[in-house]
Enzyme design. Structure first.
Site, PDB file in Angstrom:
ATOM      1  N   ARG A 133       1.427  -1.272   0.212  1.00 41.46           N
ATOM      2  CA  ARG A 133      -0.222  -0.256   0.109  1.00 41.46           C
ATOM      3  C   ARG A 133       0.936   0.812  -0.390  1.00 41.46           C
ATOM      4  O   ARG A 133       2.163   1.408   0.691  1.00 41.46           O
ATOM      5  CB  ARG A 133      -1.409  -0.160   1.481  1.00 41.46           C
ATOM      6  CG  ARG A 133      -2.314  -0.466   1.134  1.00 41.46           C
ATOM      7  CD  ARG A 133      -3.039  -0.176   0.101  1.00 41.46           C
ATOM      8  NE  ARG A 133      -4.404  -1.164  -0.327  1.00 41.46           N
ATOM      9  CZ  ARG A 133      -5.007  -2.268  -1.007  1.00 41.46           C
ATOM     10  NH1 ARG A 133      -4.052  -2.603  -1.328  1.00 41.46           N
ATOM     11  NH2 ARG A 133      -5.514  -2.808  -0.771  1.00 41.46           N
TER      12      ARG A 133
ATOM     13  N   GLU B 250      -3.883   7.174  -5.423  1.00 45.12           N
ATOM     14  CA  GLU B 250      -3.666   6.202  -6.792  1.00 45.12           C
ATOM     15  C   GLU B 250      -5.527   7.339  -7.082  1.00 45.12           C
ATOM     16  O   GLU B 250      -6.247   7.821  -6.073  1.00 45.12           O
ATOM     17  CB  GLU B 250      -4.124   5.731  -6.026  1.00 45.12           C
ATOM     18  CG  GLU B 250      -2.899   5.101  -6.026  1.00 45.12           C
ATOM     19  CD  GLU B 250      -2.785   2.775  -5.798  1.00 45.12           C
ATOM     20  OE1 GLU B 250      -4.154   2.520  -5.903  1.00 45.12           O
ATOM     21  OE2 GLU B 250      -1.706   2.491  -5.115  1.00 45.12           O
TER      22      GLU B 250
ATOM     23  N   HIS C  94      -0.843   0.164  -9.624  1.00 43.25           N
ATOM     24  CA  HIS C  94      -1.680  -0.576  -8.475  1.00 43.25           C
ATOM     25  C   HIS C  94      -1.772  -2.261  -8.599  1.00 43.25           C
ATOM     26  O   HIS C  94      -3.173  -2.027  -9.314  1.00 43.25           O
ATOM     27  CB  HIS C  94      -2.843   0.237  -7.737  1.00 43.25           C
ATOM     28  CG  HIS C  94      -3.552  -0.147  -6.808  1.00 43.25           C
ATOM     29  ND1 HIS C  94      -3.694   0.357  -5.860  1.00 43.25           N
ATOM     30  CD2 HIS C  94      -3.707  -2.172  -6.212  1.00 43.25           C
ATOM     31  CE1 HIS C  94      -4.195  -0.881  -4.332  1.00 43.25           C
ATOM     32  NE2 HIS C  94      -3.863  -1.777  -4.844  1.00 43.25           N
TER      33      HIS C  94
END
Ligand SMILES: NC(=O)c1ccc[n+]([C@@H]2O[C@H](COP(=O)([O-])OP(=O)(O)OC[C@H]3O[C@@H](n4cnc5c(N)ncnc54)[C@H](O)[C@@H]3O)[C@@H](O)[C@H]2O)c1
Length: 317
Positions: free
Chosen positions: A236, A265, A284
């Site tokens: 993360r 993000e 991601h």
């Protein structure tokens, strides 16, 4: 009675046909996310009023949303991290929250290995320069004989350790709640976080994103790492101070880094981190495989059905 399931995870019809069919076979009407990205509060509020259940992507699920979702009984997270869901607020409203723990572990572990090698061999630069017609045969580094340290030794970290065995490396791991049995079985040495940082040639973060792990990788911890080491984050973005990471790359403290996740993000080209040398990046995407979509599609659908039918769903948080 028809129940309504709002799916905010993207690509549902295209990649989760089995999960969708399972919901429909159990009397559920499926409303999908057509935006191809996390839904905003406004988009959720237009749809959540009728929802009995949600298969959630990474949109924000907090008490403001729960307050306008009077029928909602369960949120089945299409993934592992639940940092986008206020689990306590959900519990207070009797909304069950489940995740797909383990469901994407293999995909993330495989990408992590790929990123380690990409960073050490400069595969993205080689690819870009070869396609431009250059013949730049940059010299890289090998993994054999190195020490790989993993911060956090849960589902994904254990899979990474298992795959790393074939690379003939030493694996160290740090975990607040260490699983000695798994470590023994995989030949992993459990150590404290400082030992991971000071002894490893490659450090991978596999911690959960929690208030206590926020910016775990800060300037002090990058400074503790070996000179010329590599840093990999497929967990993360909140675990890493990106400014400190950029500085560790710019000063040559780190030879390379690979990251799949960001403080903010989606990130974009203005992210100062992208000016750093030796950085490999992906958006991601560690869990984005056909296999993951298929298995998590079924797992999350079954959790929704179980919760709506009064059974305890798997991976209830
Ligand atoms: N990039 C992606 O697409 C992607 C996909 C799936 C998961 N992830 C992320 O990968 C990470 C690991 O996922 P996982 O499924 O292995 O999780 P997990 O829950 O199985 O493992 C996390 C481990 O961290 C340990 N831990 C918890 N708090 C800690 C602390 N304060 N200090 C040290 N250790 C602590 C736990 O004991 C556990 O063993 C998570 O951050 C998850 O969100 C990323």
């Amino acid at each position: 009675m028809t129940r309504t399931v709002l799916v905010t995870a993207t690509n549902y019809s295209r990649l989760c046909s089995e999960g969708k069919a399972l919901l429909e076979a159990n009397g559920c009407r499926v409303i999908e996310n057509d935006f191809g990205r996390p839904m905003t509060f406004q988009e959720l509020s237009d749809r959540v009023g009728d929802a009995d259940a949600v298969v959630a992507g990474v949109d924000t699920w907090n008490d403001d949303v729960f307050a306008i979702a009077p029928r909602l009984k369960v949120i089945s997270r299409f993934g592992v991290g639940v940092d986008n869901i206020d689990v306590e607020a959900a519990r207070a409203r009797n909304i069950k929250v489940t995740n797909a723990a383990g469901g994407n572990a293999n995909a993330v572990a495989e990408l992590t290995i790929g990123l380690i090698i990409s960073a050490m061999r400069g595969i993205p630069e080689l690819h870009a320069s070869t396609r431009k017609g250059a013949w730049d045969r940059f010299v890289g580094e090998e993994l054999i004989g190195r020490t790989v340290g993993i911060l956090g030794f849960g589902n994904i970290a254990q899979k990474i350790a298992k795959k790393l065995k074939g690379f003939e490396v030493k694996v160290l791991a740090y975990d607040k709640f260490p699983n000695a049995e798994a470590a023994n079985a995989l030949g992993v040495e459990l150590v404290d976080a400082d030992t991971v940082l000071t002894q490893s040639d490659i450090v991978c973060t596999m911690l959960p994103s929690l208030p206590e792990t926020r910016q775990f990788m800060n300037a002090d911890r990058f400074a503790m790492m070996k000179d010329g080491a590599y840093f990999i984050n497929t967990a993360r973005g909140a675990l890493v101070d990106e400014t400190a990471l950029k500085s560790a790359l710019d000063t040559g403290k780190l030879r390379g880094a690979a990251i799949d996740v960001y403080e903010r993000e989606p990130t974009d080209a203005t992210n100062p981190l992208f000016q750093a040398a030796g950085l490999v990046t992906t958006p991601h995407t560690a869990a984005e495989t056909y296999e993951t979509y298929s298995s998590i599609g079924v797992l999350t659908a079954q959790a929704v059905i179980d919760a709506l039918e009064g059974r305890e769903p798997r991976n209830l948080l």
